[in-house]
Design an enzyme around this catalytic site. Structure first.
Site, mmCIF file in Angstrom:
data_model
loop_
_atom_site.group_PDB
_atom_site.id
_atom_site.type_symbol
_atom_site.label_atom_id
_atom_site.label_comp_id
_atom_site.label_asym_id
_atom_site.label_seq_id
_atom_site.Cartn_x
_atom_site.Cartn_y
_atom_site.Cartn_z
ATOM 1 N N ASN A 1 60.956 38.068 53.920
ATOM 2 C CA ASN A 1 60.535 36.832 54.606
ATOM 3 C C ASN A 1 60.357 35.664 53.636
ATOM 4 O OD1 ASN A 1 58.171 37.457 53.304
ATOM 5 N ND2 ASN A 1 56.874 37.489 55.138
ATOM 6 N N SER B 1 58.187 35.127 51.447
ATOM 7 C CA SER B 1 56.814 34.658 51.240
ATOM 8 C C SER B 1 56.491 34.580 49.749
ATOM 9 C CB SER B 1 55.810 35.578 51.952
ATOM 10 O OG SER B 1 55.965 36.913 51.503
ATOM 11 N N SER C 1 52.032 52.517 42.938
ATOM 12 C CA SER C 1 51.584 51.975 41.655
ATOM 13 C C SER C 1 50.705 52.986 40.932
ATOM 14 C CB SER C 1 50.779 50.701 41.927
ATOM 15 O OG SER C 1 50.029 50.339 40.794
ATOM 16 N N TYR D 1 44.161 45.794 46.870
ATOM 17 C CA TYR D 1 45.583 46.030 46.610
ATOM 18 C C TYR D 1 45.804 47.520 46.290
ATOM 19 C CZ TYR D 1 49.831 46.536 43.858
ATOM 20 O OH TYR D 1 51.036 46.993 43.372
ATOM 21 N N LYS E 1 47.914 50.753 48.407
ATOM 22 C CA LYS E 1 48.909 51.695 47.876
ATOM 23 C C LYS E 1 48.472 53.139 48.166
ATOM 24 C CE LYS E 1 51.717 48.651 46.344
ATOM 25 N NZ LYS E 1 52.934 48.420 47.109
ATOM 26 N N TYR F 1 54.914 53.067 39.974
ATOM 27 C CA TYR F 1 55.370 52.237 38.854
ATOM 28 C C TYR F 1 54.239 52.040 37.853
ATOM 29 C CZ TYR F 1 58.576 50.471 42.569
ATOM 30 O OH TYR F 1 59.460 50.325 43.597
ATOM 31 N N ASN G 1 48.705 36.035 36.193
ATOM 32 C CA ASN G 1 47.631 36.992 35.886
ATOM 33 C C ASN G 1 48.138 38.071 34.958
ATOM 34 O OD1 ASN G 1 45.504 36.002 37.596
ATOM 35 N ND2 ASN G 1 46.818 36.599 39.316
ATOM 36 N N ARG H 1 38.558 41.810 30.268
ATOM 37 C CA ARG H 1 38.702 41.399 31.673
ATOM 38 C C ARG H 1 38.124 42.509 32.544
ATOM 39 N NH1 ARG H 1 44.739 40.360 34.031
ATOM 40 N NH2 ARG H 1 44.849 42.630 33.809
HETATM 41 P P1 NAD Z 1 57.424 40.560 44.601
HETATM 42 O O1 NAD Z 1 56.310 39.786 45.217
HETATM 43 O O2 NAD Z 1 58.281 39.887 43.608
HETATM 44 O O3 NAD Z 1 58.361 41.137 45.768
HETATM 45 C C1 NAD Z 1 57.856 41.491 47.031
HETATM 46 C C2 NAD Z 1 58.763 40.841 48.063
HETATM 47 O O4 NAD Z 1 58.296 41.189 49.379
HETATM 48 C C3 NAD Z 1 58.776 39.307 47.990
HETATM 49 O O5 NAD Z 1 60.107 38.878 47.894
HETATM 50 C C4 NAD Z 1 58.134 38.853 49.315
HETATM 51 O O6 NAD Z 1 58.716 37.661 49.790
HETATM 52 C C5 NAD Z 1 58.409 40.042 50.211
HETATM 53 N N1 NAD Z 1 57.454 40.238 51.304
HETATM 54 C C6 NAD Z 1 56.102 40.335 51.244
HETATM 55 N N2 NAD Z 1 55.599 40.547 52.483
HETATM 56 C C7 NAD Z 1 56.648 40.599 53.338
HETATM 57 C C8 NAD Z 1 56.782 40.788 54.740
HETATM 58 N N3 NAD Z 1 55.730 40.948 55.531
HETATM 59 N N4 NAD Z 1 58.038 40.765 55.269
HETATM 60 C C9 NAD Z 1 59.125 40.571 54.490
HETATM 61 N N5 NAD Z 1 59.068 40.389 53.167
HETATM 62 C C10 NAD Z 1 57.834 40.397 52.595
HETATM 63 O O7 NAD Z 1 56.801 41.897 43.999
HETATM 64 P P2 NAD Z 1 57.454 42.976 43.041
HETATM 65 O O8 NAD Z 1 56.826 42.847 41.716
HETATM 66 O O9 NAD Z 1 58.919 42.951 43.161
HETATM 67 O O10 NAD Z 1 56.880 44.297 43.714
HETATM 68 C C11 NAD Z 1 57.611 45.034 44.676
HETATM 69 C C12 NAD Z 1 56.735 46.168 45.185
HETATM 70 O O11 NAD Z 1 56.353 46.977 44.080
HETATM 71 C C13 NAD Z 1 55.441 45.698 45.839
HETATM 72 O O12 NAD Z 1 55.149 46.556 46.925
HETATM 73 C C14 NAD Z 1 54.422 45.882 44.736
HETATM 74 O O13 NAD Z 1 53.119 46.087 45.246
HETATM 75 C C15 NAD Z 1 54.944 47.119 44.049
HETATM 76 N N6 NAD Z 1 54.497 47.225 42.648
HETATM 77 C C16 NAD Z 1 54.731 46.185 41.797
HETATM 78 C C17 NAD Z 1 54.288 46.266 40.475
HETATM 79 C C18 NAD Z 1 54.521 45.137 39.512
HETATM 80 O O14 NAD Z 1 53.963 45.161 38.433
HETATM 81 N N7 NAD Z 1 55.359 44.148 39.812
HETATM 82 C C19 NAD Z 1 53.606 47.408 40.039
HETATM 83 C C20 NAD Z 1 53.391 48.452 40.938
HETATM 84 C C21 NAD Z 1 53.842 48.346 42.254
HETATM 85 C C1 UD1 Z 2 47.788 45.080 36.833
HETATM 86 C C2 UD1 Z 2 47.020 45.727 37.947
HETATM 87 C C3 UD1 Z 2 47.832 46.838 38.555
HETATM 88 C C4 UD1 Z 2 49.177 46.315 39.010
HETATM 89 C C5 UD1 Z 2 49.881 45.652 37.842
HETATM 90 C C6 UD1 Z 2 51.133 44.967 38.300
HETATM 91 C C7 UD1 Z 2 44.657 45.424 37.411
HETATM 92 C C8 UD1 Z 2 43.397 46.086 36.996
HETATM 93 N N1 UD1 Z 2 45.732 46.207 37.464
HETATM 94 O O1 UD1 Z 2 47.943 46.038 35.791
HETATM 95 O O2 UD1 Z 2 47.144 47.364 39.668
HETATM 96 O O3 UD1 Z 2 49.971 47.375 39.535
HETATM 97 O O4 UD1 Z 2 49.035 44.631 37.281
HETATM 98 O O5 UD1 Z 2 51.897 44.630 37.190
HETATM 99 O O6 UD1 Z 2 44.685 44.241 37.663
HETATM 100 N N2 UD1 Z 2 46.201 40.760 29.438
HETATM 101 C C9 UD1 Z 2 45.739 39.891 28.484
HETATM 102 N N3 UD1 Z 2 45.875 38.549 28.707
HETATM 103 C C10 UD1 Z 2 46.440 38.047 29.838
HETATM 104 C C11 UD1 Z 2 46.915 38.961 30.809
HETATM 105 C C12 UD1 Z 2 46.772 40.311 30.582
HETATM 106 O O7 UD1 Z 2 45.224 40.304 27.443
HETATM 107 O O8 UD1 Z 2 46.513 36.816 29.988
HETATM 108 C C13 UD1 Z 2 46.073 42.211 29.184
HETATM 109 C C14 UD1 Z 2 45.194 42.894 30.209
HETATM 110 O O9 UD1 Z 2 43.864 42.865 29.796
HETATM 111 C C15 UD1 Z 2 45.782 44.305 30.199
HETATM 112 C C16 UD1 Z 2 47.248 44.099 29.826
HETATM 113 O O10 UD1 Z 2 47.344 42.800 29.278
HETATM 114 O O11 UD1 Z 2 45.165 45.064 29.229
HETATM 115 C C17 UD1 Z 2 48.183 44.206 30.995
HETATM 116 O O12 UD1 Z 2 47.696 43.358 32.028
HETATM 117 P P1 UD1 Z 2 48.511 43.065 33.361
HETATM 118 O O13 UD1 Z 2 49.882 42.615 33.033
HETATM 119 O O14 UD1 Z 2 47.670 42.185 34.226
HETATM 120 O O15 UD1 Z 2 48.681 44.511 34.027
HETATM 121 P P2 UD1 Z 2 47.563 45.616 34.327
HETATM 122 O O16 UD1 Z 2 46.208 45.036 34.324
HETATM 123 O O17 UD1 Z 2 47.825 46.773 33.437
#
Ligand code: NAD
Ligand code: UD1
Length: 339
Positions: free
Chosen positions: A32, A34, A124, A150, A154, A178, A199, A293
């Site tokens: 979508n 978003s 995750s 969040y 999951k 992941y 973040n 953090r």
């Molecule tokens: P992302 O936000 O880049 O991609 C998610 C996509 O879903 C976006 O393009 C968004 O537009 C779409 N979306 C959200 N709600 C929707 C809805 N209701 N209908 C249609 N589309 C919708 O995120 P990502 O980093 O690619 O993550 C993909 C998946 O992997 C997510 O479920 C996320 O929670 C999971 N995940 C991500 C990470 C990470 O670090 N990026 C880590 C663990 C798990």
């Molecule tokens: C976070 C989420 C996790 C999610 C993932 C997606 C939390 C507690 N966990 O993981 O659920 O699946 O993101 O990618 O939020 N850091 C800094 N400075 C910064 C940003 C991050 O030092 O400006 C450090 C953090 O303290 C951490 C590490 O980098 O130790 C990784 O951080 P981040 O990329 O946010 O991922 P996680 O916290 O591991």
């Protein structure tokens, strides 16, 4: 027969779309937009030279999903769509539960109506909570010490899918946990686009190197780790994407629920990642040490044995690859915003 990718205009889905197309699979994409832009869909086509149907649709909208299943011959689904910002989920929990659980339930209903029985889900490492010893193994207990909505979505979706598979002997469910995906496609055409101030660590590093942020704050250097900064299992998003190809092939052959960690199995500290980025790209990343953090764990990483033994998949790219590709993507984004 095609694979439906929900949320594939996003970071991980777009890279997975590329790997599936390169492997000769047919795909259908629904998003979508978003948290993504349609240019990502165009760039998947540009990278692969292949076309596929794209539906701009909300996955929660069951009628819209029924239409996708009616019009396309879908054999399996990879469900990426969802919200993923940990901090935002604390502020807007209902929005997170509604979207993340709602998309999953509407998908399962449409799948059942149209006889589609294979689903791969983006879970995750956050489901391991804060009490498990490292490295995390798939058979460890989950759900203890999850600190944000969040993470709970999951955990709950894993439960919903597991229950659905227990009730339906035809259903194949693959839960992919992941670790910390970073990097971008080597073309520099797709990558992660955070909204506002990032973040996550890698987008903050690239934006600092690009001069958009003044300096990176490393959250804590007094952890009980080798250099005092947190340790994570950073994995290249292209390796992660390839894990989905292996998971699809596994789901084609197996019923029931199976869980796989997708990580490298090797911890890297925050400071090591920053230094690797500086070395790999020859750019400066000003940083300072700040307080810890809230909610961060000192160290976690995957036991990646099961994915290797059962799926025949393992991560191949190095930290240098992740740093180089993340920077190339940042430079691509900057060049577009300057046009
Ligand atoms: P992302 O936000 O880049 O991609 C998610 C996509 O879903 C976006 O393009 C968004 O537009 C779409 N979306 C959200 N709600 C929707 C809805 N209701 N209908 C249609 N589309 C919708 O995120 P990502 O980093 O690619 O993550 C993909 C998946 O992997 C997510 O479920 C996320 O929670 C999971 N995940 C991500 C990470 C990470 O670090 N990026 C880590 C663990 C798990
Ligand atoms: C976070 C989420 C996790 C999610 C993932 C997606 C939390 C507690 N966990 O993981 O659920 O699946 O993101 O990618 O939020 N850091 C800094 N400075 C910064 C940003 C991050 O030092 O400006 C450090 C953090 O303290 C951490 C590490 O980098 O130790 C990784 O951080 P981040 O990329 O946010 O991922 P996680 O916290 O591991």
């Amino acid at each position: 027969m095609a694979i439906l990718l929900t949320g594939a205009a996003g970071f991980i889905g777009s890279h997975t779309a590329v790997e599936l197309l390169n492997a000769g699979k047919e795909i259908v994409v629904a998003d979508n937009l978003s948290n993504a832009e349609e240019t990502a869909v165009e760039n998947i086509r540009k990278i692969t030279g292949k076309d596929f149907p794209f539906y701009k649709a909300d996955i929660m909208d069951e009628n819209a999903m029924d239409r996708v299943f009616e019009e396309q011959d879908i054999q399996s689904v990879i469900h990426f769509a969802g919200y993923k910002a940990v901090g935002e989920s604390v502020e807007k929990p209902i929005m997170y539960y509604e979207n993340n659980l709602g998309t999953t339930i509407s998908l399962l209903k449409s799948m059942r109506k149209f006889g589609c029985s294979r689903i791969i889900f983006s879970s995750s490492a956050t489901v391991y909570g804060d009490r498990n010893p490292i490295p995390y193994r798939e058979d460890m207990q989950t759900g203890i010490g999850i600190t944000n909505p969040y993470g709970w979505t999951k955990y709950m979706i894993e439960r919903i899918l597991t229950d659905a598979a227990a009730a339906d002997p035809d259903l194949s469910v693959v839960l992919l946990r992941y670790f910390n995906p970073i990097g971008a496609h080597e073309s520099g055409l797709i990558g992660e686009k955070p909204n506002g101030i990032p973040n996550n660590l890698m987008p903050y590093i690239t934006q600092t190197a690009a001069g958009i942020r003044e300096k990176l704050t490393i959250f804590g250097n007094d952890y009980p780790t080798e250099d005092g900064t947190c340790e994570r299992d950073f994995i290249h998003v292209v390796d992660l994407a390839k894990g989905h190809l292996a998971a699809c092939e596994y789901a084609d052959e197996h019923k029931g629920t199976e869980i796989f960690n997708l990580g490298t199995g090797h911890p890297v500290s925050v400071l090591e990642l920053v230094n690797a980025f500086i070395r790999a790209n020859g750019v400066d990343v000003p940083y300072t040490f700040g307080p810890r953090r809230e909610g961060d764990l000192p160290a976690y990483y995957a036991d990646a044995t099961k994915a290797k033994e059962v799926l025949g998949w393992e991560a191949e790219k190095t930290i240098e690859d992740m740093c180089r590709d993340s920077w190339r993507w940042e430079c691509h984004c900057r060049s577009l915003s300057e046009e």
